[in-house]
Design a protein around this motif. Structure first.
Motif, PDB file in Angstrom:
ATOM      1  N   ILE A 180       0.852  -1.193   0.000  1.00 48.09           N
ATOM      2  CA  ILE A 180       0.000   0.000   0.000  1.00 48.09           C
ATOM      3  C   ILE A 180       0.885   1.238   0.000  1.00 48.09           C
ATOM      4  CG2 ILE A 180      -1.710   1.338   1.270  1.00 48.09           C
ATOM      5  CD1 ILE A 180      -2.960  -1.152   2.241  1.00 48.09           C
ATOM      6  N   ALA A 181       0.729   2.070  -1.016  1.00 54.72           N
ATOM      7  CA  ALA A 181       1.466   3.332  -1.071  1.00 54.72           C
ATOM      8  C   ALA A 181       0.730   4.358  -0.216  1.00 54.72           C
ATOM      9  CB  ALA A 181       1.578   3.822  -2.505  1.00 54.72           C
ATOM     10  N   GLU A 182       1.428   4.910   0.754  1.00 52.49           N
ATOM     11  CA  GLU A 182       0.829   5.922   1.622  1.00 52.49           C
ATOM     12  C   GLU A 182       1.921   6.880   2.072  1.00 52.49           C
ATOM     13  OE1 GLU A 182      -2.041   6.364   5.581  1.00 52.49           O
ATOM     14  OE2 GLU A 182      -1.164   4.420   5.097  1.00 52.49           O
ATOM     15  N   GLY A 183       1.566   8.138   2.159  1.00 50.17           N
ATOM     16  CA  GLY A 183       2.494   9.147   2.650  1.00 50.17           C
ATOM     17  C   GLY A 183       2.844  10.172   1.591  1.00 50.17           C
ATOM     18  N   ARG A 184       2.368  11.406   1.779  1.00 47.29           N
ATOM     19  CA  ARG A 184       2.700  12.544   0.921  1.00 47.29           C
ATOM     20  C   ARG A 184       2.269  12.341  -0.531  1.00 47.29           C
ATOM     21  NH1 ARG A 184       6.867  11.201   3.890  1.00 47.29           N
ATOM     22  NH2 ARG A 184       8.095  10.450   2.115  1.00 47.29           N
ATOM     23  N   ILE A 185       1.159  11.638  -0.716  1.00 46.58           N
ATOM     24  CA  ILE A 185       0.584  11.509  -2.055  1.00 46.58           C
ATOM     25  C   ILE A 185      -0.381  12.676  -2.218  1.00 46.58           C
ATOM     26  CG2 ILE A 185      -0.797  10.044  -3.591  1.00 46.58           C
ATOM     27  CD1 ILE A 185       0.359   7.641  -2.039  1.00 46.58           C
ATOM     28  N   HIS A 186       0.101  13.724  -2.861  1.00 43.42           N
ATOM     29  CA  HIS A 186      -0.588  15.016  -2.833  1.00 43.42           C
ATOM     30  C   HIS A 186      -1.373  15.337  -4.087  1.00 43.42           C
ATOM     31  CE1 HIS A 186       2.552  16.430   0.359  1.00 43.42           C
ATOM     32  NE2 HIS A 186       1.497  15.876   0.924  1.00 43.42           N
ATOM     33  N   THR A 187      -1.202  14.549  -5.141  1.00 38.83           N
ATOM     34  CA  THR A 187      -1.879  14.843  -6.400  1.00 38.83           C
ATOM     35  C   THR A 187      -2.382  13.548  -7.037  1.00 38.83           C
ATOM     36  OG1 THR A 187       0.072  14.593  -7.821  1.00 38.83           O
ATOM     37  CG2 THR A 187      -0.256  16.753  -6.788  1.00 38.83           C
ATOM     38  N   PRO A 188      -3.365  13.636  -7.942  1.00 36.18           N
ATOM     39  CA  PRO A 188      -3.773  12.453  -8.695  1.00 36.18           C
ATOM     40  C   PRO A 188      -2.612  11.836  -9.463  1.00 36.18           C
ATOM     41  CG  PRO A 188      -5.434  14.162  -8.896  1.00 36.18           C
ATOM     42  CD  PRO A 188      -4.263  14.798  -8.202  1.00 36.18           C
ATOM     43  N   ALA A 192      -1.310   7.868  -9.449  1.00 34.71           N
ATOM     44  CA  ALA A 192      -1.109   7.052 -10.642  1.00 34.71           C
ATOM     45  C   ALA A 192       0.324   6.536 -10.708  1.00 34.71           C
ATOM     46  CB  ALA A 192      -1.444   7.862 -11.890  1.00 34.71           C
ATOM     47  N   GLN A 193       1.282   7.381 -10.336  1.00 35.51           N
ATOM     48  CA  GLN A 193       2.683   6.964 -10.327  1.00 35.51           C
ATOM     49  C   GLN A 193       2.906   5.824  -9.332  1.00 35.51           C
ATOM     50  OE1 GLN A 193       4.654  10.636  -9.411  1.00 35.51           O
ATOM     51  NE2 GLN A 193       4.275  11.514 -11.434  1.00 35.51           N
ATOM     52  N   ALA A 194       2.226   5.891  -8.193  1.00 33.77           N
ATOM     53  CA  ALA A 194       2.366   4.833  -7.193  1.00 33.77           C
ATOM     54  C   ALA A 194       1.875   3.496  -7.735  1.00 33.77           C
ATOM     55  CB  ALA A 194       1.612   5.212  -5.923  1.00 33.77           C
ATOM     56  N   LEU A 195       0.767   3.510  -8.472  1.00 30.57           N
ATOM     57  CA  LEU A 195       0.280   2.272  -9.082  1.00 30.57           C
ATOM     58  C   LEU A 195       1.281   1.741 -10.100  1.00 30.57           C
ATOM     59  CD1 LEU A 195      -3.547   2.813  -9.673  1.00 30.57           C
ATOM     60  CD2 LEU A 195      -2.423   1.591  -7.815  1.00 30.57           C
ATOM     61  N   ARG A 196       1.834   2.641 -10.904  1.00 31.20           N
ATOM     62  CA  ARG A 196       2.818   2.206 -11.903  1.00 31.20           C
ATOM     63  C   ARG A 196       4.080   1.666 -11.241  1.00 31.20           C
ATOM     64  NH1 ARG A 196       0.704   6.781 -14.773  1.00 31.20           N
ATOM     65  NH2 ARG A 196       2.380   8.144 -14.003  1.00 31.20           N
ATOM     66  N   ALA A 197       4.370   2.137 -10.019  1.00 29.05           N
ATOM     67  CA  ALA A 197       5.539   1.647  -9.290  1.00 29.05           C
ATOM     68  C   ALA A 197       5.304   0.275  -8.670  1.00 29.05           C
ATOM     69  CB  ALA A 197       5.934   2.642  -8.202  1.00 29.05           C
ATOM     70  N   GLY A 198       4.050  -0.189  -8.682  1.00 29.26           N
ATOM     71  CA  GLY A 198       3.757  -1.518  -8.175  1.00 29.26           C
ATOM     72  C   GLY A 198       2.821  -1.578  -6.993  1.00 29.26           C
ATOM     73  N   ALA A 199       2.279  -0.440  -6.567  1.00 32.34           N
ATOM     74  CA  ALA A 199       1.372  -0.435  -5.417  1.00 32.34           C
ATOM     75  C   ALA A 199       0.099  -1.215  -5.727  1.00 32.34           C
ATOM     76  CB  ALA A 199       1.012   0.996  -5.022  1.00 32.34           C
ATOM     77  N   TRP A 200      -0.369  -1.954  -4.733  1.00 33.74           N
ATOM     78  CA  TRP A 200      -1.646  -2.668  -4.849  1.00 33.74           C
ATOM     79  C   TRP A 200      -2.792  -1.684  -4.739  1.00 33.74           C
ATOM     80  CZ3 TRP A 200      -2.839  -7.666  -5.961  1.00 33.74           C
ATOM     81  CH2 TRP A 200      -4.138  -8.094  -5.667  1.00 33.74           C
ATOM     82  N   VAL A 230      10.758  29.292  -5.540  1.00 33.58           N
ATOM     83  CA  VAL A 230      10.330  29.164  -4.150  1.00 33.58           C
ATOM     84  C   VAL A 230       8.994  28.437  -4.084  1.00 33.58           C
ATOM     85  CG1 VAL A 230       9.606  30.420  -2.082  1.00 33.58           C
ATOM     86  CG2 VAL A 230      11.595  31.189  -3.392  1.00 33.58           C
ATOM     87  N   MET A 231       8.098  28.757  -5.009  1.00 28.98           N
ATOM     88  CA  MET A 231       6.776  28.127  -5.026  1.00 28.98           C
ATOM     89  C   MET A 231       6.900  26.622  -5.188  1.00 28.98           C
ATOM     90  SD  MET A 231       3.546  28.911  -7.535  1.00 28.98           S
ATOM     91  CE  MET A 231       4.343  28.226  -8.976  1.00 28.98           C
ATOM     92  N   GLU A 232       7.733  26.161  -6.125  1.00 35.62           N
ATOM     93  CA  GLU A 232       7.891  24.728  -6.352  1.00 35.62           C
ATOM     94  C   GLU A 232       8.487  24.049  -5.135  1.00 35.62           C
ATOM     95  OE1 GLU A 232       7.157  22.436  -8.750  1.00 35.62           O
ATOM     96  OE2 GLU A 232       5.845  24.020  -9.450  1.00 35.62           O
ATOM     97  N   ALA A 233       9.413  24.725  -4.470  1.00 43.18           N
ATOM     98  CA  ALA A 233      10.077  24.126  -3.317  1.00 43.18           C
ATOM     99  C   ALA A 233       9.137  23.961  -2.142  1.00 43.18           C
ATOM    100  CB  ALA A 233      11.269  24.978  -2.892  1.00 43.18           C
ATOM    101  N   LYS A 234       8.170  24.864  -1.982  1.00 45.25           N
ATOM    102  CA  LYS A 234       7.317  24.878  -0.808  1.00 45.25           C
ATOM    103  C   LYS A 234       5.986  24.166  -0.999  1.00 45.25           C
ATOM    104  CE  LYS A 234       8.963  29.111   1.445  1.00 45.25           C
ATOM    105  NZ  LYS A 234       8.554  30.435   1.947  1.00 45.25           N
ATOM    106  N   LEU A 235       5.509  24.076  -2.234  1.00 46.28           N
ATOM    107  CA  LEU A 235       4.112  23.757  -2.454  1.00 46.28           C
ATOM    108  C   LEU A 235       3.693  22.418  -1.860  1.00 46.28           C
ATOM    109  CD1 LEU A 235       1.477  24.654  -3.645  1.00 46.28           C
ATOM    110  CD2 LEU A 235       2.194  23.714  -5.850  1.00 46.28           C
ATOM    111  N   TRP A 236       4.510  21.371  -2.025  1.00 46.31           N
ATOM    112  CA  TRP A 236       4.063  20.051  -1.611  1.00 46.31           C
ATOM    113  C   TRP A 236       4.774  19.556  -0.361  1.00 46.31           C
ATOM    114  CZ3 TRP A 236      -0.238  19.767  -3.770  1.00 46.31           C
ATOM    115  CH2 TRP A 236      -0.424  20.136  -5.094  1.00 46.31           C
ATOM    116  N   LEU A 237       5.378  20.444   0.409  1.00 43.67           N
ATOM    117  CA  LEU A 237       6.042  20.013   1.636  1.00 43.67           C
ATOM    118  C   LEU A 237       5.024  19.621   2.678  1.00 43.67           C
ATOM    119  CD1 LEU A 237       8.958  22.554   1.888  1.00 43.67           C
ATOM    120  CD2 LEU A 237       9.014  20.242   0.999  1.00 43.67           C
TER     121      LEU A 237
END
Length: 237
Positions: A180-188, A192-200, A230-237
């Motif tokens: 199960i992929a969990e933690g800081r998954i902030h966008t759709p 999708a990337q987590a599923l492609r990485a092998g997440a159930w 600065v925006m890119e660095a801070k946005l998804w922290l």
């Protein structure tokens, strides 16, 4: 394959949690958030606290992953067997607990705790881990699901801006237990990337159910609109 686990394959689990002092902190509010998540297409719910678990189980007909955060020790996600049994008895189909290598407050091993939950309640167990070795050990100890929940949240792991997709990929090839992929998954896109990485399956919490944090993301982006770096660095922290 357990039918409940099969039901979650490549589907979204929404974590419905709020904490003391927050405006949404009440079991009834979390029940309503879970209902809204189900309406939006969630295949499962993750919830914290016995009252929240019971309220959601009575209202939402979806697989329910329950946990109980308690204590000030490093291990605080369903830290003891008694916590785990209480979570199952409150209505959780799956008991999520700390699956790291750190000592548990009651002195029990992870293997003993998982075996007791299975034997005494019939509930499944999700091990929240932070490293590849911990995930492998949790699977060997009998966990039904292994999550990347604690990657970046232990003293010996590094917190990334987004999800630890590398850990998802390595775990998915190293163990036969669903990851199960969990933690800081902030966008759709992250999901999708987590599923492609092998997440159930993928658990998303903050980005769906925590308005204060989501508002902060927008406010930060707007405050730094003239400085894209600065925006890119801070946005998804």
């Amino acid at each position: 394959m357990n039918k409940l686990i099969a039901q979650l394959r490549h589907r979204l689990v929404v974590s419905c949690q709020a904490y003391p002092g927050e405006p949404m902190r009440s079991p009834d509010t979390m029940r309503r958030v879970a209902l809204a998540a189900a309406q939006g297409g969630a295949a499962g719910i993750r919830a914290q606290g016995l009252a929240d678990i019971a309220a959601i189980r009575g209202a939402v007909d979806l697989p329910l992953i329950g946990l109980w955060k308690d204590g000030d020790d490093d291990v605080f996600i369903t830290p003891t067997l008694e916590h785990a049994l209480s979570v199952a008895r409150a209505g959780a189909h799956v008991v999520a607990l700390d699956g790291t290598a750190r000592p548990r407050p009651d002195g029990r091993t992870l293997r003993d705790t998982i075996a007791a939950v299975h034997e005494l309640t019939g509930a499944l167990v999700m091990a929240d881990c932070s490293t590849l070795d911990e995930g492998v050990a949790a699977a060997a100890a009998g966990a039904d699901l292994v999550g990347t929940t604690l990657a970046g949240y232990t003293a010996y792991t590094t917190k990334q801006p987004g999800p630890d997709l590398d850990l998802v990929a390595r775990l998915s090839t190293a163990i036969d237990v669903p990851v199960i992929a969990e933690g800081r998954i902030h966008t759709p896109a992250h999901a999708a990337q987590a599923l492609r990485a092998g997440a159930w399956t993928v658990v998303v919490g903050t980005a769906i159910t925590h308005p204060s944090t989501i508002t902060g993301w927008f406010a930060s982006a707007m405050a730094n609109a003239d400085n894209p770096a600065v925006m890119e660095a801070k946005l998804w922290l």
